[in-house]
Motif scaffolding. Sequence first.
Motif, PDB file in Angstrom:
ATOM      1  N   GLY A 158      38.673 -22.388  43.402  1.00  9.21           N
ATOM      2  CA  GLY A 158      39.638 -23.259  44.043  1.00  9.21           C
ATOM      3  C   GLY A 158      40.649 -22.443  44.821  1.00  9.21           C
ATOM      4  O   GLY A 158      40.479 -21.251  45.055  1.00  9.21           O
ATOM      5  N   MET A 159      41.750 -23.092  45.214  1.00  8.02           N
ATOM      6  CA  MET A 159      42.788 -22.451  46.013  1.00  8.02           C
ATOM      7  C   MET A 159      44.067 -22.344  45.199  1.00  8.02           C
ATOM      8  O   MET A 159      44.692 -23.348  44.846  1.00  8.02           O
ATOM      9  N   ALA A 160      44.459 -21.106  44.869  1.00  5.74           N
ATOM     10  CA  ALA A 160      45.768 -20.887  44.251  1.00  5.74           C
ATOM     11  C   ALA A 160      46.812 -20.906  45.357  1.00  5.74           C
ATOM     12  O   ALA A 160      46.548 -20.484  46.489  1.00  5.74           O
ATOM     13  N   TYR A 161      48.007 -21.382  45.027  1.00  6.91           N
ATOM     14  CA  TYR A 161      49.013 -21.525  46.083  1.00  6.91           C
ATOM     15  C   TYR A 161      50.437 -21.380  45.529  1.00  6.91           C
ATOM     16  O   TYR A 161      50.686 -21.475  44.331  1.00  6.91           O
ATOM     17  N   ARG A 162      51.338 -21.152  46.456  1.00  8.47           N
ATOM     18  CA  ARG A 162      52.776 -21.234  46.213  1.00  8.47           C
ATOM     19  C   ARG A 162      53.357 -21.900  47.447  1.00  8.47           C
ATOM     20  O   ARG A 162      53.098 -21.458  48.576  1.00  8.47           O
ATOM     21  N   CYS A 163      54.113 -22.978  47.244  1.00  8.15           N
ATOM     22  CA  CYS A 163      54.601 -23.730  48.396  1.00  8.15           C
ATOM     23  C   CYS A 163      56.032 -24.197  48.194  1.00  8.15           C
ATOM     24  O   CYS A 163      56.546 -24.252  47.077  1.00  8.15           O
ATOM     25  N   ARG A 164      56.662 -24.538  49.312  1.00 11.50           N
ATOM     26  CA  ARG A 164      57.998 -25.115  49.261  1.00 11.50           C
ATOM     27  C   ARG A 164      57.898 -26.600  48.935  1.00 11.50           C
ATOM     28  O   ARG A 164      56.866 -27.236  49.172  1.00 11.50           O
ATOM     29  N   ILE A 165      58.989 -27.138  48.449  1.00  9.64           N
ATOM     30  CA  ILE A 165      59.021 -28.566  48.113  1.00  9.64           C
ATOM     31  C   ILE A 165      59.610 -29.299  49.312  1.00  9.64           C
ATOM     32  O   ILE A 165      60.827 -29.499  49.420  1.00  9.64           O
ATOM     33  N   ASP A 166      58.738 -29.653  50.243  1.00 10.91           N
ATOM     34  CA  ASP A 166      59.168 -30.383  51.438  1.00 10.91           C
ATOM     35  C   ASP A 166      58.085 -31.398  51.807  1.00 10.91           C
ATOM     36  O   ASP A 166      57.086 -31.542  51.095  1.00 10.91           O
ATOM     37  N   ASP A 167      58.258 -32.081  52.914  1.00 14.52           N
ATOM     38  CA  ASP A 167      57.324 -33.150  53.294  1.00 14.52           C
ATOM     39  C   ASP A 167      55.917 -32.621  53.562  1.00 14.52           C
ATOM     40  O   ASP A 167      54.930 -33.342  53.359  1.00 14.52           O
ATOM     41  N   ASN A 168      55.819 -31.386  54.019  1.00 11.34           N
ATOM     42  CA  ASN A 168      54.512 -30.823  54.354  1.00 11.34           C
ATOM     43  C   ASN A 168      53.945 -29.916  53.265  1.00 11.34           C
ATOM     44  O   ASN A 168      52.869 -29.352  53.448  1.00 11.34           O
TER      45      ASN A 168
END
Length: 275
Positions: A158-168
Amino acid sequence: MRDVGPHPAIRLLLVEDDRESGVSLRLMLEKRGVSVSWVRSAEEAIVNWRDGRADVIVSDIRLEGMSGVDFLRLVRESDEAFPFILLTGFDSLETAIRAVRLGAQDYILKPLDDIDVLLRPIQNAVGHHRLLLRSRAMEHDLRESERRLSTLMSNLAGMAYRCRIDDNWTMEFVSDGCRDLIGCEPEDLVENRRVSFGQMIHPDDRARVSKEIMSSIEAGKPFRLEYRIVTQSGLGKWVWEQGRAVSADVAGEQRLEGLIEDITDRRNAEEAIRE
Protein backbone atom coordinates in the motif's frame (compact mmCIF):
# COMPACT_ATOMS: atom_id res chain seq x y z
CA MET A 1 35.77 1.40 12.99
CA ARG A 2 37.74 1.78 16.23
CA ASP A 3 36.09 1.58 19.62
CA VAL A 4 34.13 4.75 20.43
CA GLY A 5 33.01 3.82 23.94
CA PRO A 6 34.30 5.35 27.16
CA HIS A 7 37.88 4.63 28.24
CA PRO A 8 39.08 4.65 31.87
CA ALA A 9 42.41 6.08 30.73
CA ILE A 10 43.98 7.45 27.60
CA ARG A 11 46.01 4.75 25.86
CA LEU A 12 49.15 6.41 24.57
CA LEU A 13 51.73 4.98 22.21
CA LEU A 14 55.05 6.64 23.03
CA VAL A 15 57.67 6.28 20.30
CA GLU A 16 61.02 7.42 21.71
CA ASP A 17 64.36 5.78 20.93
CA ASP A 18 66.24 7.58 23.71
CA ARG A 19 66.02 5.41 26.83
CA GLU A 20 66.35 8.21 29.36
CA SER A 21 63.68 10.34 27.69
CA GLY A 22 61.35 7.37 27.23
CA VAL A 23 61.55 6.29 30.87
CA SER A 24 61.06 9.83 32.12
CA LEU A 25 58.06 10.57 29.89
CA ARG A 26 56.38 7.27 30.67
CA LEU A 27 56.71 7.78 34.44
CA MET A 28 55.40 11.34 34.31
CA LEU A 29 52.42 10.45 32.10
CA GLU A 30 51.49 7.35 34.09
CA LYS A 31 51.44 9.44 37.27
CA ARG A 32 48.79 11.57 35.55
CA GLY A 33 46.60 8.56 34.72
CA VAL A 34 47.73 7.92 31.13
CA SER A 35 48.26 4.30 30.08
CA VAL A 36 51.59 4.32 28.19
CA SER A 37 53.00 1.77 25.76
CA TRP A 38 56.60 2.77 25.11
CA VAL A 39 58.47 1.50 22.06
CA ARG A 40 61.88 2.50 20.80
CA SER A 41 61.73 1.71 17.07
CA ALA A 42 59.52 2.53 14.12
CA GLU A 43 59.00 -1.19 13.50
CA GLU A 44 57.55 -1.73 17.00
CA ALA A 45 55.48 1.43 16.63
CA ILE A 46 53.89 0.22 13.40
CA VAL A 47 52.93 -3.15 14.94
CA ASN A 48 51.45 -1.44 18.00
CA TRP A 49 49.51 1.06 15.88
CA ARG A 50 48.06 -1.55 13.54
CA ASP A 51 46.90 -3.65 16.49
CA GLY A 52 44.76 -0.71 17.66
CA ARG A 53 46.39 -0.48 21.08
CA ALA A 54 46.43 3.31 21.31
CA ASP A 55 44.16 6.35 21.40
CA VAL A 56 46.99 8.74 20.56
CA ILE A 57 50.56 8.58 19.30
CA VAL A 58 53.38 10.72 20.69
CA SER A 59 56.48 10.22 18.58
CA ASP A 60 59.95 11.67 18.44
CA ILE A 61 60.90 12.93 15.00
CA ARG A 62 64.19 11.06 15.00
CA LEU A 63 63.64 7.28 15.13
CA GLU A 64 65.61 4.18 14.28
CA GLY A 65 64.59 2.83 10.88
CA MET A 66 62.03 5.52 10.06
CA SER A 67 61.57 9.18 10.88
CA GLY A 68 58.62 10.34 12.94
CA VAL A 69 57.38 12.25 9.90
CA ASP A 70 57.42 9.07 7.80
CA PHE A 71 55.56 7.25 10.57
CA LEU A 72 52.99 10.07 10.61
CA ARG A 73 52.56 9.76 6.85
CA LEU A 74 51.98 6.01 7.23
CA VAL A 75 49.33 6.56 9.91
CA ARG A 76 47.58 9.19 7.79
CA GLU A 77 47.23 6.72 4.93
CA SER A 78 44.97 4.63 7.21
CA ASP A 79 43.32 7.31 9.36
CA GLU A 80 43.40 10.96 8.38
CA ALA A 81 42.30 12.14 11.82
CA PHE A 82 44.05 9.85 14.33
CA PRO A 83 45.71 11.92 17.11
CA PHE A 84 49.41 12.24 16.43
CA ILE A 85 51.74 14.53 18.37
CA LEU A 86 55.40 15.00 17.57
CA LEU A 87 58.30 15.54 19.96
CA THR A 88 61.13 17.61 18.59
CA GLY A 89 64.34 19.32 19.62
CA PHE A 90 64.97 22.95 18.76
CA ASP A 91 67.19 21.96 15.85
CA SER A 92 64.28 20.20 14.10
CA LEU A 93 61.55 22.81 14.60
CA GLU A 94 61.20 23.44 10.87
CA THR A 95 60.66 19.71 10.29
CA ALA A 96 58.03 19.66 13.02
CA ILE A 97 56.14 22.49 11.36
CA ARG A 98 56.15 20.59 8.08
CA ALA A 99 54.85 17.55 9.93
CA VAL A 100 51.93 19.55 11.33
CA ARG A 101 51.06 20.48 7.77
CA LEU A 102 50.97 16.74 7.02
CA GLY A 103 48.38 16.24 9.74
CA ALA A 104 50.07 16.14 13.15
CA GLN A 105 47.78 17.67 15.77
CA ASP A 106 50.67 19.37 17.57
CA TYR A 107 54.40 19.36 18.17
CA ILE A 108 56.13 19.69 21.53
CA LEU A 109 59.65 20.91 22.10
CA LYS A 110 62.09 18.86 24.14
CA PRO A 111 63.29 18.70 26.85
CA LEU A 112 60.09 18.88 28.92
CA ASP A 113 60.19 20.55 32.34
CA ASP A 114 56.40 20.51 32.80
CA ILE A 115 54.47 17.40 31.72
CA ASP A 116 51.28 19.47 31.37
CA VAL A 117 52.82 21.03 28.28
CA LEU A 118 52.43 17.59 26.67
CA LEU A 119 49.41 16.34 28.60
CA ARG A 120 47.04 19.13 27.57
CA PRO A 121 47.53 18.62 23.80
CA ILE A 122 47.15 14.86 24.35
CA GLN A 123 43.83 15.29 26.17
CA ASN A 124 42.54 17.80 23.61
CA ALA A 125 43.49 15.62 20.63
CA VAL A 126 41.98 12.45 22.12
CA GLY A 127 38.81 14.23 23.20
CA HIS A 128 38.32 15.69 19.73
CA HIS A 129 38.97 12.34 18.06
CA ARG A 130 36.51 10.49 20.29
CA LEU A 131 33.84 13.07 19.47
CA LEU A 132 34.62 12.59 15.79
CA LEU A 133 34.27 8.80 16.11
CA ARG A 134 30.96 9.15 17.92
CA SER A 135 29.73 11.49 15.22
CA ARG A 136 30.74 9.01 12.52
CA ALA A 137 29.03 6.19 14.40
CA MET A 138 25.84 8.25 14.70
CA GLU A 139 25.94 9.06 10.99
CA HIS A 140 26.40 5.37 10.21
CA ASP A 141 23.47 4.44 12.45
CA LEU A 142 21.31 7.13 10.83
CA ARG A 143 22.13 5.90 7.32
CA GLU A 144 21.39 2.34 8.37
CA SER A 145 18.08 3.42 9.92
CA GLU A 146 17.14 5.28 6.74
CA ARG A 147 18.06 2.24 4.64
CA ARG A 148 15.89 -0.04 6.77
CA LEU A 149 13.01 2.43 6.63
CA SER A 150 13.33 2.66 2.85
CA THR A 151 13.30 -1.14 2.58
CA LEU A 152 10.26 -1.34 4.83
CA MET A 153 8.39 1.29 2.86
CA SER A 154 9.14 -0.39 -0.47
CA ASN A 155 7.77 -3.70 0.84
CA LEU A 156 4.51 -2.30 2.21
CA ALA A 157 1.34 -3.50 0.49
CA GLY A 158 0.00 0.00 0.00
CA MET A 159 0.93 3.67 0.28
CA ALA A 160 2.39 5.01 3.53
CA TYR A 161 1.87 8.74 3.91
CA ARG A 162 2.17 11.86 6.01
CA CYS A 163 -0.18 14.70 5.18
CA ARG A 164 -1.50 18.02 6.39
CA ILE A 165 -5.02 18.31 7.74
CA ASP A 166 -6.62 20.43 5.04
CA ASP A 167 -9.27 20.12 2.32
CA ASN A 168 -6.88 18.37 -0.06
CA TRP A 169 -5.09 16.22 2.53
CA THR A 170 -1.88 17.71 1.12
CA MET A 171 0.83 15.04 1.16
CA GLU A 172 4.23 15.84 2.67
CA PHE A 173 5.52 12.29 2.19
CA VAL A 174 4.28 9.23 0.32
CA SER A 175 5.96 5.88 -0.22
CA ASP A 176 6.60 4.30 -3.60
CA GLY A 177 3.36 2.35 -3.17
CA CYS A 178 1.54 5.35 -4.65
CA ARG A 179 2.57 4.12 -8.11
CA ASP A 180 0.45 0.98 -7.86
CA LEU A 181 -2.31 2.60 -5.85
CA ILE A 182 -3.05 5.74 -7.83
CA GLY A 183 -0.70 5.59 -10.82
CA CYS A 184 1.63 8.51 -10.16
CA GLU A 185 5.13 9.21 -8.87
CA PRO A 186 5.65 10.27 -5.24
CA GLU A 187 7.00 13.66 -6.30
CA ASP A 188 3.81 14.32 -8.29
CA LEU A 189 1.66 13.84 -5.21
CA VAL A 190 3.78 15.62 -2.59
CA GLU A 191 2.61 19.21 -2.05
CA ASN A 192 -0.05 18.66 -4.75
CA ARG A 193 2.54 19.35 -7.45
CA ARG A 194 0.58 17.52 -10.15
CA VAL A 195 -2.00 15.50 -8.29
CA SER A 196 -4.14 16.22 -5.23
CA PHE A 197 -5.08 13.17 -3.21
CA GLY A 198 -8.12 14.96 -1.79
CA GLN A 199 -9.45 15.41 -5.32
CA MET A 200 -8.97 11.71 -6.01
CA ILE A 201 -11.43 10.72 -3.30
CA HIS A 202 -14.79 9.93 -4.89
CA PRO A 203 -17.07 12.99 -4.64
CA ASP A 204 -19.78 10.96 -2.88
CA ASP A 205 -17.29 9.85 -0.16
CA ARG A 206 -15.36 13.07 0.54
CA ALA A 207 -17.66 14.46 3.22
CA ARG A 208 -17.86 11.14 5.05
CA VAL A 209 -14.08 10.63 4.95
CA SER A 210 -13.45 14.11 6.33
CA LYS A 211 -16.07 13.73 9.07
CA GLU A 212 -14.75 10.36 10.29
CA ILE A 213 -11.13 11.53 10.32
CA MET A 214 -11.93 14.77 12.16
CA SER A 215 -13.99 12.89 14.74
CA SER A 216 -11.07 10.56 15.41
CA ILE A 217 -8.66 13.49 15.74
CA GLU A 218 -10.93 15.22 18.26
CA ALA A 219 -11.21 11.97 20.25
CA GLY A 220 -7.45 11.42 20.10
CA LYS A 221 -7.90 7.99 18.56
CA PRO A 222 -6.65 6.27 15.39
CA PHE A 223 -9.08 5.90 12.50
CA ARG A 224 -9.92 3.12 10.04
CA LEU A 225 -12.24 3.61 7.09
CA GLU A 226 -13.08 2.43 3.59
CA TYR A 227 -13.90 4.68 0.65
CA ARG A 228 -13.53 5.04 -3.09
CA ILE A 229 -10.92 6.86 -5.14
CA VAL A 230 -10.51 7.63 -8.83
CA THR A 231 -6.94 7.09 -10.07
CA GLN A 232 -4.95 9.15 -12.57
CA SER A 233 -6.17 6.91 -15.40
CA GLY A 234 -9.80 7.27 -14.33
CA LEU A 235 -9.97 3.81 -12.75
CA GLY A 236 -12.25 3.52 -9.73
CA LYS A 237 -10.87 1.69 -6.66
CA TRP A 238 -11.91 0.87 -3.14
CA VAL A 239 -9.28 1.61 -0.52
CA TRP A 240 -8.85 0.90 3.19
CA GLU A 241 -7.06 3.52 5.26
CA GLN A 242 -5.76 3.52 8.80
CA GLY A 243 -3.91 6.37 10.48
CA ARG A 244 -3.81 8.85 13.31
CA ALA A 245 -2.91 12.44 14.08
CA VAL A 246 0.64 13.17 15.25
CA SER A 247 2.34 16.31 16.48
CA ALA A 248 4.11 18.31 13.81
CA ASP A 249 7.37 20.22 14.10
CA VAL A 250 5.49 23.50 14.23
CA ALA A 251 3.95 24.09 17.66
CA GLY A 252 0.18 23.69 17.71
CA GLU A 253 -0.04 21.90 14.35
CA GLN A 254 -0.77 18.25 13.64
CA ARG A 255 -0.30 15.91 10.71
CA LEU A 256 -1.87 12.61 9.71
CA GLU A 257 0.31 9.53 9.28
CA GLY A 258 -1.01 6.23 8.02
CA LEU A 259 -1.34 3.60 5.33
CA ILE A 260 -3.75 3.27 2.41
CA GLU A 261 -4.31 -0.12 0.74
CA ASP A 262 -6.20 -1.23 -2.35
CA ILE A 263 -9.16 -3.46 -1.35
CA THR A 264 -10.97 -3.40 -4.69
CA ASP A 265 -10.73 -7.16 -5.22
CA ARG A 266 -12.12 -7.83 -1.76
CA ARG A 267 -15.04 -5.44 -2.21
CA ASN A 268 -15.83 -6.91 -5.63
CA ALA A 269 -15.81 -10.42 -4.15
CA GLU A 270 -18.14 -9.32 -1.34
CA GLU A 271 -20.46 -7.72 -3.86
CA ALA A 272 -20.49 -10.89 -5.96
CA ILE A 273 -21.43 -12.94 -2.91
CA ARG A 274 -24.26 -10.58 -2.05
CA GLU A 275 -25.60 -10.81 -5.59
